[in-house]
Scaffold this active site. Structure first.
Site, PDB file in Angstrom:
ATOM      1  N   GLY A   1       0.997  -1.130   0.056  1.00  0.00           N
ATOM      2  CA  GLY A   1       0.042  -0.111   0.209  1.00  0.00           C
ATOM      3  C   GLY A   1       0.791   1.243  -0.100  1.00  0.00           C
ATOM      4  O   GLY A   1       2.270   1.177  -0.016  1.00  0.00           O
TER       5      GLY A   1
ATOM      6  N   LEU B   1       1.196   3.571   2.212  1.00  0.00           N
ATOM      7  CA  LEU B   1       2.000   3.780   3.596  1.00  0.00           C
ATOM      8  C   LEU B   1       2.948   2.798   3.937  1.00  0.00           C
ATOM      9  O   LEU B   1       4.251   2.820   4.193  1.00  0.00           O
ATOM     10  CB  LEU B   1       1.119   3.944   4.799  1.00  0.00           C
ATOM     11  CG  LEU B   1       1.936   4.018   6.138  1.00  0.00           C
ATOM     12  CD1 LEU B   1       2.769   5.139   6.183  1.00  0.00           C
ATOM     13  CD2 LEU B   1       0.758   4.056   7.262  1.00  0.00           C
TER      14      LEU B   1
ATOM     15  N   THR C   1      -7.574   6.397  11.760  1.00  0.00           N
ATOM     16  CA  THR C   1      -8.009   7.670  10.811  1.00  0.00           C
ATOM     17  C   THR C   1      -8.605   8.795  11.572  1.00  0.00           C
ATOM     18  O   THR C   1      -9.330   8.539  12.608  1.00  0.00           O
ATOM     19  CB  THR C   1      -9.115   7.063   9.686  1.00  0.00           C
ATOM     20  OG1 THR C   1      -9.635   8.184   9.233  1.00  0.00           O
ATOM     21  CG2 THR C   1     -10.249   6.478  10.263  1.00  0.00           C
ATOM     22  N   ASP C   2      -8.744   9.971  10.909  1.00  0.00           N
ATOM     23  CA  ASP C   2      -9.314  11.166  11.531  1.00  0.00           C
ATOM     24  C   ASP C   2     -10.896  11.054  11.124  1.00  0.00           C
ATOM     25  O   ASP C   2     -11.620  11.557  11.880  1.00  0.00           O
ATOM     26  CB  ASP C   2      -8.862  12.391  10.540  1.00  0.00           C
ATOM     27  CG  ASP C   2      -9.180  12.218   8.954  1.00  0.00           C
ATOM     28  OD1 ASP C   2      -9.101  11.344   8.582  1.00  0.00           O
ATOM     29  OD2 ASP C   2      -9.105  13.324   8.312  1.00  0.00           O
TER      30      ASP C   2
ATOM     31  N   TYR D   1     -17.105   3.370   7.406  1.00  0.00           N
ATOM     32  CA  TYR D   1     -15.620   3.226   7.497  1.00  0.00           C
ATOM     33  C   TYR D   1     -15.375   3.741   8.824  1.00  0.00           C
ATOM     34  O   TYR D   1     -14.494   2.956   9.340  1.00  0.00           O
ATOM     35  CB  TYR D   1     -14.849   4.115   6.515  1.00  0.00           C
ATOM     36  CG  TYR D   1     -13.637   4.431   6.351  1.00  0.00           C
ATOM     37  CD1 TYR D   1     -12.746   3.072   6.047  1.00  0.00           C
ATOM     38  CD2 TYR D   1     -12.963   5.367   6.833  1.00  0.00           C
ATOM     39  CE1 TYR D   1     -11.296   3.222   6.260  1.00  0.00           C
ATOM     40  CE2 TYR D   1     -11.460   5.506   6.688  1.00  0.00           C
ATOM     41  CZ  TYR D   1     -10.704   4.712   6.487  1.00  0.00           C
ATOM     42  OH  TYR D   1      -9.556   4.668   6.562  1.00  0.00           O
TER      43      TYR D   1
ATOM     44  N   LYS E   1     -13.286   1.533  11.741  1.00  0.00           N
ATOM     45  CA  LYS E   1     -12.142   1.954  12.187  1.00  0.00           C
ATOM     46  C   LYS E   1     -11.745   2.005  13.721  1.00  0.00           C
ATOM     47  O   LYS E   1     -10.946   1.866  14.381  1.00  0.00           O
ATOM     48  CB  LYS E   1     -11.285   3.142  11.255  1.00  0.00           C
ATOM     49  CG  LYS E   1     -11.163   2.882   9.702  1.00  0.00           C
ATOM     50  CD  LYS E   1      -9.954   1.910   9.589  1.00  0.00           C
ATOM     51  CE  LYS E   1      -8.539   2.560   9.971  1.00  0.00           C
ATOM     52  NZ  LYS E   1      -7.363   1.560   9.650  1.00  0.00           N
TER      53      LYS E   1
HETATM   54  N1  LIG Z   1      -5.680   6.786   2.441  1.00  0.00           N
HETATM   55  C1  LIG Z   1      -6.096   7.826   3.421  1.00  0.00           C
HETATM   56  O1  LIG Z   1      -6.424   9.069   2.931  1.00  0.00           O
HETATM   57  C2  LIG Z   1      -6.048   7.342   4.908  1.00  0.00           C
HETATM   58  C3  LIG Z   1      -6.376   8.397   5.704  1.00  0.00           C
HETATM   59  C4  LIG Z   1      -6.357   8.042   7.208  1.00  0.00           C
HETATM   60  C5  LIG Z   1      -6.039   6.716   7.522  1.00  0.00           C
HETATM   61  N2  LIG Z   1      -5.518   5.869   6.908  1.00  0.00           N
HETATM   62  C6  LIG Z   1      -5.490   4.485   7.027  1.00  0.00           C
HETATM   63  O2  LIG Z   1      -4.006   4.501   6.856  1.00  0.00           O
HETATM   64  C7  LIG Z   1      -3.738   3.274   6.434  1.00  0.00           C
HETATM   65  C8  LIG Z   1      -2.882   3.091   5.127  1.00  0.00           C
HETATM   66  O3  LIG Z   1      -3.568   3.499   4.378  1.00  0.00           O
HETATM   67  P1  LIG Z   1      -3.087   3.424   2.720  1.00  0.00           P
HETATM   68  O4  LIG Z   1      -3.441   4.764   2.307  1.00  0.00           O
HETATM   69  O5  LIG Z   1      -1.632   3.308   2.597  1.00  0.00           O
HETATM   70  O6  LIG Z   1      -3.713   2.451   2.042  1.00  0.00           O
HETATM   71  P2  LIG Z   1      -3.547   1.666   0.707  1.00  0.00           P
HETATM   72  O7  LIG Z   1      -2.486   2.234   0.041  1.00  0.00           O
HETATM   73  O8  LIG Z   1      -5.135   1.224   0.295  1.00  0.00           O
HETATM   74  O9  LIG Z   1      -2.907   0.225   1.265  1.00  0.00           O
HETATM   75  C9  LIG Z   1      -3.681  -0.670   2.141  1.00  0.00           C
HETATM   76  C10 LIG Z   1      -3.100  -1.969   2.012  1.00  0.00           C
HETATM   77  O10 LIG Z   1      -3.597  -2.992   2.555  1.00  0.00           O
HETATM   78  C11 LIG Z   1      -3.727  -4.285   1.827  1.00  0.00           C
HETATM   79  N3  LIG Z   1      -5.198  -4.920   2.140  1.00  0.00           N
HETATM   80  C12 LIG Z   1      -6.201  -4.592   1.920  1.00  0.00           C
HETATM   81  N4  LIG Z   1      -7.479  -5.493   2.753  1.00  0.00           N
HETATM   82  C13 LIG Z   1      -6.424  -6.371   3.146  1.00  0.00           C
HETATM   83  C14 LIG Z   1      -6.593  -7.635   3.913  1.00  0.00           C
HETATM   84  N5  LIG Z   1      -7.888  -8.083   4.093  1.00  0.00           N
HETATM   85  N6  LIG Z   1      -5.520  -8.278   4.316  1.00  0.00           N
HETATM   86  C15 LIG Z   1      -4.205  -7.915   4.004  1.00  0.00           C
HETATM   87  N7  LIG Z   1      -4.027  -6.799   3.445  1.00  0.00           N
HETATM   88  C16 LIG Z   1      -4.929  -6.012   2.918  1.00  0.00           C
HETATM   89  C17 LIG Z   1      -3.999  -3.411   0.253  1.00  0.00           C
HETATM   90  O11 LIG Z   1      -3.736  -4.612  -0.710  1.00  0.00           O
HETATM   91  P3  LIG Z   1      -4.715  -4.487  -1.969  1.00  0.00           P
HETATM   92  O12 LIG Z   1      -4.426  -3.086  -2.447  1.00  0.00           O
HETATM   93  O13 LIG Z   1      -3.925  -5.326  -2.828  1.00  0.00           O
HETATM   94  O14 LIG Z   1      -6.055  -5.103  -1.620  1.00  0.00           O
HETATM   95  C18 LIG Z   1      -2.959  -2.593   0.207  1.00  0.00           C
HETATM   96  O15 LIG Z   1      -1.876  -3.191   0.151  1.00  0.00           O
HETATM   97  C19 LIG Z   1      -5.029   2.409   6.586  1.00  0.00           C
HETATM   98  O16 LIG Z   1      -5.372   1.684   7.722  1.00  0.00           O
HETATM   99  C20 LIG Z   1      -6.004   3.245   6.321  1.00  0.00           C
HETATM  100  O17 LIG Z   1      -7.175   3.140   7.220  1.00  0.00           O
HETATM  101  C21 LIG Z   1      -5.653   6.294   5.431  1.00  0.00           C
END
Ligand SMILES: NC(=O)c1ccc[n+]([C@@H]2O[C@H](COP(=O)([O-])OP(=O)(O)OC[C@H]3O[C@@H](n4cnc5c(N)ncnc54)[C@H](OP(=O)(O)O)[C@@H]3O)[C@@H](O)[C@H]2O)c1
Length: 302
Positions: A14, A16, A103-104, A127, A131
């Site tokens: 992902g 992060l 998350t916020d 969501y 979370k």
């Molecule tokens: N993006 C935002 O704006 C944001 C804001 C606040 C907090 N967050 C939190 O920050 C964290 C990282 O976010 P990110 O933006 O880096 O997300 P991301 O790029 O979508 O990465 C999430 C990763 O988790 C994997 N994944 C999804 N379902 C899974 C499962 N059941 N088992 C194992 N792996 C799984 C995905 O794989 P696939 O893609 O192959 O499914 C992807 O590699 C998350 O906890 C998110 O809730 C994100």
């Protein structure tokens, strides 16, 4: 590297996760992509972690398509809450630390000033609820935990589930020659995953377990963020502000979800840089990335 902690990174491909793998490269790393491990498989997850014997597990995996969570409620809770409960239980059983990213969107956005870690959550979307449930499981089950809330993430790897990230979407849109409508009534702090990954590395070394807010500094609306992207890139885009009501997304989002990084400050860890500087760094890092791709594969860059 001898003497460095053994760290399993879940969600390693992902946005992060990818930056964590880069930043922690000098530690004893075990990157686990979704293909390696689906955290909804409780038995296999336990086996992988028991065999690996990590000192730290970092969970950056999530079902984070906020609008889809409204329809796929069961999936949202399986990935963001029940699977996290299992992770917390496994980490408690093998006595390792669990870093869980939240998350916020666990806040309702009505406060109007930055939320501290002491403010009461009140999510307004499925969501956010899923979370928050994940956070609660970690905090109640796993004694050695870092629950880290962050906001508006963007990173070079992009989110496969979201088809990239907000910055890349903005960069693509002017090519279509249409007006670009972006909401101006949701205020947050966009955060570069590389900055977050670097701060997480510092935080882990303190072993000061608990709940933390970690974002870049300052605040802006998504519209102002888009303006800054075009400004830095000197792109003349037809950008127009729009309200969330008119935009009409399926899930509600907080109107104001800026996170005060109060506990980071109390630990005397330096705050992350301003969101605009982080954006500039991202835009320059991505150019370096594109150049490297071109020099490795000249045909694809013609
Ligand atoms: N993006 C935002 O704006 C944001 C804001 C606040 C907090 N967050 C939190 O920050 C964290 C990282 O976010 P990110 O933006 O880096 O997300 P991301 O790029 O979508 O990465 C999430 C990763 O988790 C994997 N994944 C999804 N379902 C899974 C499962 N059941 N088992 C194992 N792996 C799984 C995905 O794989 P696939 O893609 O192959 O499914 C992807 O590699 C998350 O906890 C998110 O809730 C994100």
């Amino acid at each position: 590297m001898r003497g460095s902690p053994r760290v399993a990174v879940i969600g390693a491909s992902g946005q992060l996760g990818t930056d964590l793998v880069g930043v922690l490269a000098d530690w004893d790393l075990m990157p686990l992509t979704h293909a390696d491990l689906d955290i909804r498989d409780f038995v296999y997850t336990r086996k992988v972690l028991e065999d690996a014997k990590p000192d730290i597990v970092i969970n950056s995996a999530a079902f984070n398509r906020v609008d889809d969570c409204e329809e796929e409620v069961s999936k949202a809770f399986w990935v963001n809450a029940f699977a996290v409960r299992n992770l917390a239980q496994v980490c408690a059983d093998v006595d390792c630390a669990l870093v869980h990213i939240s998350t916020d969107y666990i806040f309702d956005g009505r406060k109007g000033t930055p939320y501290t870690e002491d403010d009461l959550p009140n999510p307004v979307s499925v969501y956010g609820m899923s979370k928050l449930a994940g956070e609660c499981f970690v905090r109640s089950i796993c004694p050695k935990h870092f629950v880290v809330r962050t906001s508006g993430l963007y990173g070079i790897a992009g989110s496969r589930a979201k088809g990239g990230n907000f910055v890349e979407t903005m960069i693509r849109l002017p090519e279509k020659g249409q007006p670009i409508h972006v909401v101006n009534d949701q205020v947050l702090t966009p955060t570069y995953t590389k900055d977050l990954a670097e701060k997480l590395k510092e935080l882990l070394q303190t072993k000061a377990y608990g709940l933390y807010h970690i974002t870049n500094s300052g605040e802006c609306s998504w519209y102002e963020f888009a303006q800054a992207i075009f400004d830095v890139l000197s792109v003349n885009a037809d950008l127009k502000p729009i309200t969330s009501a008119v935009y009409g997304a399926k899930a509600r989002r907080p109107a104001y979800s800026v996170l005060a990084n109060a506990r980071l400050e109390a630990l005397h860890l330096a705050p992350l840089g301003a969101w605009r500087e982080a954006l500039e760094a991202y835009l320059s890092d991505r150019v370096v990335g594109l150049r490297n791709t071109c020099s490795n594969d000249e045909d694809s860059c013609q």
